[in-house]
Design an enzyme around this catalytic site. Structure first.
Site, PDB file in Angstrom:
ATOM      1  N   ARG A  11       0.835  -1.202   0.000  1.00 46.98           N
ATOM      2  CA  ARG A  11       0.000   0.000   0.000  1.00 46.98           C
ATOM      3  C   ARG A  11       0.873   1.257   0.000  1.00 46.98           C
ATOM      4  O   ARG A  11       1.747   1.419   0.850  1.00 46.98           O
ATOM      5  CB  ARG A  11      -0.923   0.021   1.225  1.00 46.98           C
ATOM      6  CG  ARG A  11      -2.003   1.102   1.148  1.00 46.98           C
ATOM      7  CD  ARG A  11      -2.947   1.044   2.347  1.00 46.98           C
ATOM      8  NE  ARG A  11      -3.491  -0.288   2.559  1.00 46.98           N
ATOM      9  CZ  ARG A  11      -4.510  -0.810   1.881  1.00 46.98           C
ATOM     10  NH1 ARG A  11      -5.090  -0.104   0.929  1.00 46.98           N
ATOM     11  NH2 ARG A  11      -4.946  -2.030   2.151  1.00 46.98           N
ATOM     12  N   GLU A  34       0.509  -7.932  -3.797  1.00 41.54           N
ATOM     13  CA  GLU A  34      -0.716  -7.147  -3.981  1.00 41.54           C
ATOM     14  C   GLU A  34      -0.393  -5.658  -3.950  1.00 41.54           C
ATOM     15  O   GLU A  34       0.270  -5.184  -3.025  1.00 41.54           O
ATOM     16  CB  GLU A  34      -1.706  -7.494  -2.868  1.00 41.54           C
ATOM     17  CG  GLU A  34      -2.867  -6.549  -2.733  1.00 41.54           C
ATOM     18  CD  GLU A  34      -3.633  -6.728  -1.430  1.00 41.54           C
ATOM     19  OE1 GLU A  34      -4.247  -5.750  -0.963  1.00 41.54           O
ATOM     20  OE2 GLU A  34      -3.610  -7.844  -0.864  1.00 41.54           O
ATOM     21  N   THR A  63      -7.834  -3.723  -2.278  1.00 49.80           N
ATOM     22  CA  THR A  63      -8.803  -2.631  -2.122  1.00 49.80           C
ATOM     23  C   THR A  63      -9.593  -2.460  -3.420  1.00 49.80           C
ATOM     24  O   THR A  63      -9.811  -1.346  -3.907  1.00 49.80           O
ATOM     25  CB  THR A  63      -8.118  -1.320  -1.696  1.00 49.80           C
ATOM     26  OG1 THR A  63      -7.126  -1.604  -0.697  1.00 49.80           O
ATOM     27  CG2 THR A  63      -9.119  -0.353  -1.075  1.00 49.80           C
ATOM     28  N   LYS A 123     -10.275 -13.915   2.816  1.00 47.64           N
ATOM     29  CA  LYS A 123      -9.376 -13.079   3.594  1.00 47.64           C
ATOM     30  C   LYS A 123     -10.090 -12.727   4.897  1.00 47.64           C
ATOM     31  O   LYS A 123     -11.050 -11.963   4.896  1.00 47.64           O
ATOM     32  CB  LYS A 123      -9.053 -11.807   2.788  1.00 47.64           C
ATOM     33  CG  LYS A 123      -8.296 -10.756   3.552  1.00 47.64           C
ATOM     34  CD  LYS A 123      -8.024  -9.545   2.649  1.00 47.64           C
ATOM     35  CE  LYS A 123      -8.729  -8.314   3.141  1.00 47.64           C
ATOM     36  NZ  LYS A 123      -8.356  -7.102   2.373  1.00 47.64           N
ATOM     37  N   GLY A 153      -3.081  -7.389  11.030  1.00 49.50           N
ATOM     38  CA  GLY A 153      -2.584  -7.780  12.343  1.00 49.50           C
ATOM     39  C   GLY A 153      -1.733  -9.026  12.341  1.00 49.50           C
ATOM     40  O   GLY A 153      -1.109  -9.356  13.346  1.00 49.50           O
ATOM     41  N   GLY A 173       0.913  -6.295   5.483  1.00 51.70           N
ATOM     42  CA  GLY A 173       0.847  -4.931   5.005  1.00 51.70           C
ATOM     43  C   GLY A 173       1.991  -4.081   5.501  1.00 51.70           C
ATOM     44  O   GLY A 173       3.106  -4.148   4.994  1.00 51.70           O
TER      45      GLY A 173
END
Length: 203
Positions: A11, A34, A63, A123, A153, A173
């Site tokens: 991200r 991703e 997303t 997911k 997490g 992430g």
């Protein structure tokens, strides 16, 4: 192409960073990558990474909220779609275009809605809220061979908790990438994640 079930979530990555960062991940052993669509020029990043690494990795989008987004990712060479929610229209479009679908779920209702729409895997998001106990309870009623990923997490310190309740893998992430991190930073964290994953799989 065989993969560890670790999805690196990049991200905030930019197109110029995409190929060097993705290459470092692949070299460390993470081959599911991703790029969330709320990153700068995300479809461009996906296209560049897919062109450079499609023989060694799967590059997908996160997303993803609409069927139009799915079509844009498919056009760029993406191979899988991850969403924060369970949207049957997104799942159906993904499968129809030959991509893999990993929608976000938080409840049994979400999970079975996704399964009925044709999801490739689920997911569990956010995993830190559901916790291992919540995921274990849901796994008891899900098809046993359906891949499930803990996202939100999950990190190498708690992989073992999620493996113990039947998770297939993880989405990483901010642990694996944040804007401002160097390629070396990403490579170091990827190596740690791979080692923890391999330890969990071998138990």
């Amino acid at each position: 192409m065989a993969h560890r079930h670790i999805i690196a979530i990049l991200r905030g990555i930019t197109p110029d960073e995409a190929v060097p960062v993705c290459t470092a991940l692949v070299e460390a052993g993470i081959t599911l990558i991703e790029v969330p669509l709320n990153s700068p020029n995300a479809v461009d990043s996906i296209g560049r990474a897919a062109a450079a690494l499609s023989d060694r990795a799967e590059i997908g989008a996160g997303t993803v909220l609409t069927p139009e987004d799915v079509r844009a990712v498919a056009g760029a060479g993406g191979s899988f779609i991850v969403s924060p929610d369970t949207n049957p229209a997104v799942i159906v479009e993904t499968i129809e275009l030959g991509l893999k679908s990993y929608p976000g779920v938080f409840s049994p209702t979400d999970a079975f809605s996704a399964i009925r729409a044709g999801a490739t895997g689920l997911k569990f998001f956010p995993a830190e809220v559901l916790g291992a106990k919540g995921i274990k309870a849901m796994k008891a009623v899900l098809p046993p061979d359906l891949p499930v990923y803990a996202v939100g997490g999950a990190n190498p310190d708690n992989f073992h908790e999620f493996f113990a309740v039947g998770c297939t893998g993880f989405g990483l992430g901010t642990y694996i990438f944040k804007p401002g991190m160097t390629v070396a930073d990403v490579a170091e964290r990827a190596a740690i994640a791979v080692a923890a994953y391999d330890t969990g799989v071998s138990r």
